[in-house]
Design a protein around this motif. Structure first.
Motif, PDB file in Angstrom:
ATOM      1  N   GLU A 723       2.145  11.461  -1.923  1.00  0.00           N
ATOM      2  CA  GLU A 723       3.120  11.619  -0.833  1.00  0.00           C
ATOM      3  C   GLU A 723       2.477  12.208   0.409  1.00  0.00           C
ATOM      4  N   VAL A 727       2.436   7.860   0.821  1.00  0.00           N
ATOM      5  CA  VAL A 727       2.630   6.755  -0.132  1.00  0.00           C
ATOM      6  C   VAL A 727       3.517   7.218  -1.274  1.00  0.00           C
ATOM      7  N   LYS A 728       4.531   6.409  -1.608  1.00  0.00           N
ATOM      8  CA  LYS A 728       5.395   6.811  -2.719  1.00  0.00           C
ATOM      9  C   LYS A 728       5.201   5.916  -3.928  1.00  0.00           C
ATOM     10  N   GLU A 729       4.897   4.657  -3.680  1.00  0.00           N
ATOM     11  CA  GLU A 729       4.770   3.740  -4.809  1.00  0.00           C
ATOM     12  C   GLU A 729       3.743   2.666  -4.464  1.00  0.00           C
ATOM     13  N   TRP A 730       3.490   1.777  -5.399  1.00  0.00           N
ATOM     14  CA  TRP A 730       2.566   0.680  -5.140  1.00  0.00           C
ATOM     15  C   TRP A 730       3.139  -0.196  -4.045  1.00  0.00           C
ATOM     16  N   ARG A 731       2.355  -0.309  -2.954  1.00  0.00           N
ATOM     17  CA  ARG A 731       2.898  -0.984  -1.767  1.00  0.00           C
ATOM     18  C   ARG A 731       2.811  -2.497  -1.856  1.00  0.00           C
ATOM     19  N   ASN A 809      -3.283   9.316   7.704  1.00  0.00           N
ATOM     20  CA  ASN A 809      -2.621   8.305   6.877  1.00  0.00           C
ATOM     21  C   ASN A 809      -2.620   6.949   7.562  1.00  0.00           C
ATOM     22  N   ARG A 813      -4.150   3.342   6.329  1.00  0.00           N
ATOM     23  CA  ARG A 813      -3.367   2.102   6.299  1.00  0.00           C
ATOM     24  C   ARG A 813      -4.116   0.950   6.945  1.00  0.00           C
ATOM     25  N   GLN A 838      -4.208   3.594  -1.558  1.00  0.00           N
ATOM     26  CA  GLN A 838      -4.335   2.184  -1.941  1.00  0.00           C
ATOM     27  C   GLN A 838      -5.321   1.430  -1.063  1.00  0.00           C
ATOM     28  N   TRP A 892      -4.809   3.157  -8.108  1.00  0.00           N
ATOM     29  CA  TRP A 892      -3.462   3.724  -7.949  1.00  0.00           C
ATOM     30  C   TRP A 892      -2.951   4.245  -9.287  1.00  0.00           C
TER      31      TRP A 892
END
Lengths: 917, 149
Positions: A723, A727-731, A809, A813, A838, A892
């Motif tokens: 976080e 990032v919270k989950e697999w994008r 961040n 990205r 990721q 991840w």
């Protein structure tokens, strides 16, 4: 006083075979045969000796599957039916053989089966486990156990999976017997480096190893196999004596081959007409052993009739012979080695009575005869250890008592296909444990059942059977069933859709270990078990803490402090002054105290000394105000003076984390300042009760540099919080539009940024337009800018200065790859941050980075100082998006499981508890 | 699926894996699997499996094989006892080998034992012999009842 000792160790094991789906099942016969021919006769003999007043000592290992089967209601009922059928068969045999020479033997069997029926049902109430427990209470039997499903440890890939076999096995034993055993039987005596550490974690004092396991140890034990040695983890290893083995086991010269003993193969199950024998066969489909055999071994000619009296005489003679040789052996050894020698004689329990019908009688004679002399005494490994602790330490390597002495029996073309599946299942189970450290309801049941299936699949019996070719179909089926059930359950857990009827069906069939704790597969398992006790009050001393961020230390302490608060701990951080930051702050539950700045003249070390004085003062004030701490956790040398003074002055346990050493940073100690820092580090690690390092690499470095024993150093990796990276989950992977390579970190020589710059022209060939973005600052920046200019790369290399938070961040990205070509790296948290963001990573194959990244799995590792190799891998990442996605996906997953701060905080907290004593 | 228990195991798991295991003193076993992306990546390249031994802190090439990559496993024979090995699966480019995957390192047992009992502090040292005291030929070792010798 005996001159020497004989430790007879019997290992009783059968694979877990329970088939409620059919009333009579062929393979369940293995259990019934073993009970009738081995366990009952042994218990009979041992009990009789106790009743006659004999004090003896034998060690017996009971495997968890065997314990489970012996106490299973269904199998017990079926056994009683089996015995009843045997009695019927014996009665039928009496009728059939009336008037022939076979008749007395038929009578013998009838009486024997009826006697065992009485014993089993009425004396032992159908519970042989309690019969063994009773003998244990009498003091004549030392009980130990083995792995949960007799998994062959050297071929189990992961440490956590090996531990799961050991711990689950011990838990089963404790459940039935009420205590943990002192010793542990390694399946097949299979030992490999590191297994001793796992045993030590569980409080095990000894194990038995194969002969050459000890003899090939380093240094070679001066007592051969006749005195135990200590392994580096402090567990005693006893070695098998080859002489006693040969006398009993050897196909050609061993006792069981004696011509007067009962011949194993001439069983009426194979010899009598089908219509007669069929009702008595277990499955009613194929011929098998019934246990009624009429012939003796005889030798090469035609088999002659078995004569029980003569056989018994031979057993007595062999016991005499065996003892004679032990007396001679012991007398010989006692002159040559310092401690009283111990001859360790381990055997499969099933040898006694099943393969060697007269075995239990031989054992009885032996015990009686040992009692009548004084040169040799019977002992157990525990008893021996108590009087004669090991005098030598040795490092042992791979060994087993299987044919060939290593792992060939369980790893060869007949069975090598299983390991791809078993190892994959291991990895998956460990990952699931870390994803679900807590669970309930259906999820909990599914995870527990998955653990059962993996354990059942790991039984060494299956590859053994595949190799020797006895019941190949059955073994293959069992492997396929357990692996497929594991995959079925875990696929659904990962998809978050556990099918309840499916789960129930599997639970009903594979119901071993009802109380299993699947969390034993966790990387973060500790012997203390789950966190049940009160959270501790922790004082964290650190010079670096946000907003002061220089390297990874500050972020580490920040994340750790929060995660500890999340566990319920009270956390106080005392740290260096930061201009424009409050001196007292409550930061999401963490109490932060920044000491006042002193103005003075002096160098950096003077400033550090001053900060330490202030820290001591601050904490002193807090203590006076009534604050209390259970433990001090100091980070790196900068807070050494305060930490030591506080620990000593207030009697508080000290835990120290060494994030990096001066020696490592500077590749040696070259001046006075570095030397003083080195000494501060030395004082810190010597005064701490426990030292924490973030990688095995650092553990070795610290151990080597400061002479700290490895047992004092705990490896706890750094964590990462996705976080924080936004990032919270697999994008879902999408290759960025421009080939941008990102570096994040300090600009110092040991980070290898110069190699990234040098690699750019080579990457250009594969990925035109490639750019490098260097986020960070440091004393080497000038040099890097010069290098970039010399190579005409100023338009391709961008220096951004220090970045953090959302700006960092955003750089992640936009990055197509993250590169950390370090020469020295205690851990490399930025690599984890890249995985969390990721972004595919390429790192220098060094230090902690080597441990964090698995080449080709979740990143690439390249030799430091090789811009050409670096260029190659970066180029491939930039031009192969599918490959990049593969790496990101695995990265991840790793970040979510292995490097989760919740776990790391829990393990750290557990370490504090250990330090508190 | 109700009531019918699963029995099929897949041919593979679609993830990059390379594992090296010790069978005995002179033999190592390696198995591997490649993801779809890795297979695509290696399709046009000259691939090989290398066994490397550790010497002076670096892994040096020991033997290279080019198995049909569909088979997924290999026995390396005649490896040197007492050394540390790791396996690499990768591709050749301009005479250089680039590993795509590396196994964890394994230690091959020495196979050398000292047979004599010497006692501490005694002068005589046992002779080192290069044979292992192998498991004695058995009537019925391990899983006793499940095997007919």
């Amino acid at each position: 006083m005996a001159e020497g000792y004989l430790a007879v160790v019997l290992h009783a094991h059968l694979p877990f075979v329970r088939h409620p789906e059919k009333e009579r099942y062929l393979e369940e016969n293995w259990l019934y045969q073993a009970i009738t021919e081995c366990y009952l006769p042994l218990i009979d003999v041992l009990t009789r000796l106790v009743e006659e007043g004999y004090r003896y000592k034998i060690t017996l290992s009971l495997s968890p599957p065997l314990i489970t089967m012996l106490t299973d209601g269904l199998l017990t009922r079926r056994y009683v039916s089996h015995l009843e059928r045997l009695i019927c068969l014996a009665e039928a045999e009496k009728r059939r053989t009336a008037g022939t020479e076979f008749f007395p033997l038929a009578v013998m069997y009838e009486e024997r089966f009826k006697r065992f029926y009485q014993l089993f049902l009425h004396v032992f109430q159908g519970n042989l486990v309690s019969a063994f427990a009773s003998l244990h209470r009498e003091g004549v039997l030392e009980l130990i156990t083995t792995c949960a499903t007799h998994g062959y440890l050297p071929l189990i890939r992961n440490r956590e999976a090996r531990r799961a076999q050991i711990v689950t096995g011990l838990d089963v034993f404790r459940r039935y017997f009420g205590f943990y055993p002192q010793g542990f039987w390694l399946p097949e005596c299979g030992y490999a480096a590191g297994i001793d550490e796992l045993l030590a974690e569980c409080g095990i004092k000894y194990f038995i190893a194969e002969t050459h396991g000890l003899l090939a140890a380093s240094p070679p034990p001066s007592g051969g196999v006749y005195a135990p040695v200590s392994t580096p983890a402090g567990v005693a290893a006893f070695g098998r004596d080859p002489e006693t083995s040969r006398q009993v086991w050897d196909r050609k010269v061993g006792y069981p081959g004696d011509y007067w003993y009962r011949e194993y193969y001439r069983d009426i199950g194979y010899e009598l007409p089908w219509e007669y024998i069929e009702p008595f066969l277990p499955s009613g489909e194929i011929r098998t052993d019934t246990g009624l055999k009429y012939y003796r071994v005889t030798g090469a000619e035609e088999k002659r009739l078995y004569e029980p009296h003569s056989a018994l005489e031979r057993a007595a003679a062999h016991a005499e012979h065996f003892l004679y040789h032990r007396r001679r052996q012991v007398a010989y050894l006692a002159e040559r080695i310092d401690a009283a020698p111990v001859v360790v004689a381990p055997y499969d329990a099933e040898l006694f009575g099943h393969w060697w019908y007269e075995g239990p009688q031989w054992l009885e004679f032996l015990i009686r005869k040992v009692n009548d002399q004084e040169v040799v005494a019977l002992t157990t490994p525990s008893e021996y250890l108590h009087a004669h602790p090991p005098q030598e330490t040795a490092v042992m390597g791979l060994s087993s008592w299987g044919e060939g002495g290593y792992s060939e029996v369980w790893l060869n073309p007949a069975n090598d296909w299983i390991y791809q599946h078993l190892h994959h299942a291991e990895g998956r189970m460990i990952e699931l444990c870390d994803l679900y450290p807590r669970s309930e309801g259906t999820l909990h049941r599914a995870l527990s059942q998955a653990a059962r299936e993996l354990l059942l699949a790991e039984s060494s019996d299956w590859p053994f059977i595949l190799r020797v070719g006895s019941t190949i179909q059955y073994a293959t089926r069992r492997l396929r069933e357990h692996i497929s059930r594991f995959n079925y359950l875990t696929d659904r857990i990962l998809d978050e859709g556990v099918n309840e009827p499916g789960l129930e069906a599997i639970e009903a069939v594979d119901n071993i270990f009802p109380a299993i704790d699947y969390r034993v597969y966790s990387r973060f398992w500790t012997s203390a078990g789950p966190q049940a006790a009160k959270p501790l009050r922790v004082l964290l001393l650190t010079w670096e803490y946000p907003p002061r961020i220089v390297g990874g230390l500050g972020r580490h302490v920040y994340d750790l402090s929060r995660a500890l608060v999340g566990l319920g701990s009270e956390v106080v951080v005392v740290t260096a002054p930061v201009p424009e930051s409050p001196t007292v702050e409550d930061d999401e539950g963490v109490k932060v105290y920044r000491v006042p700045e002193e103005t003075y003249g002096g160098d950096f070390l003077d400033w550090v000394a001053s900060m330490n004085r202030q820290m001591f003062q601050s904490v002193g004030n807090l203590l006076e105000e009534g604050k209390e701490f259970d433990v001090i956790h100091a980070h790196d040398w900068l807070v050494e003076a305060a930490a030591l003074k506080l620990a000593e002055g207030f009697g508080l346990p000290l835990v120290a984390t060494i994030h990096a050493t001066e020696y490592g940073r500077c590749q040696g100690i070259h001046n006075e300042t570095q030397h003083r820092i080195h000494l501060a580090e030395q004082r810190l690690v010597h005064n701490a009760r426990i030292v924490i390092c973030c990688s095995d690499y650092m553990k070795q470095e610290v151990s080597r540099l400061f002479g700290v024993p490895p047992a004092k150093i705990k490896v706890i990796p750094n964590g990462v919080n996705p976080e924080v990276l936004g990032v919270k989950e697999w994008r879902g992977f999408a290759a960025p539009p421009a080939p941008t390579v990102l570096y994040l970190g300090r600009l110092v020589p040991e980070k290898g940024v110069q190699d990234l710059i040098r690699a750019l022209p080579l990457i250009e060939g594969q990925a035109p337009g490639v750019q490098a973005v260097l986020c960070g600052q440091g004393p080497y920046e000038g040099e890097l800018r010069r290098l970039s200019a010399d190579l005409n790369l100023t338009h391709r290399v961008h220096f951004t200065g220090f970045v953090d938070g959302p700006i960092r961040n955003e750089f992640f990205r936009q990055a197509a790859a993250a590169v950390f070509p370090s020469y020295y790296e205690p851990f490399g948290i930025v690599a984890l941050e890249a995985m969390a963001a990721q972004v595919p990573v390429i790192v220098g194959d060094t230090g902690g980075l080597s441990e964090v990244v698995e080449h080709g799995i979740d990143g690439f590792k390249v030799p430091p100082g090789r811009p050409d190799v670096l260029a190659r891998y970066v180029g491939e990442i930039l031009t192969n998006p599918s490959l990049a996605e593969d790496l990101c996906r695995r990265g991840w997953r790793k970040v979510r499981s292995t490097y989760n701060w919740k776990h790391i905080a829990a393990v750290t907290h557990e370490t504090y508890r250990l330090a508190c004593g | 699926m109700d009531g019918v228990l699963p029995e099929d195991i897949p041919p593979g798991y679609g993830e990059n894996t390379l594992v090296l295991m010790v069978q005995k003193v002179a033999v190592l076993f390696a198995y591997w699997e490649m993801s779809q992306a890795a297979r695509e990546f290696l399709k046009e390249r000259q691939t090989a499996l290398r066994l490397c031994s550790l010497a002076e802190g670096r892994y040096l090439h020991y033997v290279t094989v080019s198995p049909t990559f569909l088979t997924g496993n290999w026995y390396f024979e005649r490896v040197t006892p007492g050394k540390k090995y790791r396996c690499e699966l990768g591709w050749w480019d301009n005479g250089d080998f680039y590993p795509l995957m590396c196994s964890q390192p394994v230690d091959v047992p020495t196979g050398a034992i000292t047979l004599r009992v010497t006692g501490r502090g005694k002068r005589r040292r046992g002779k080192r012999v290069t044979a292992s005291v192998g498991a004695v030929s058995t009537v019925g070792v391990s899983s006793g009842v499940t095997r007919r010798p």
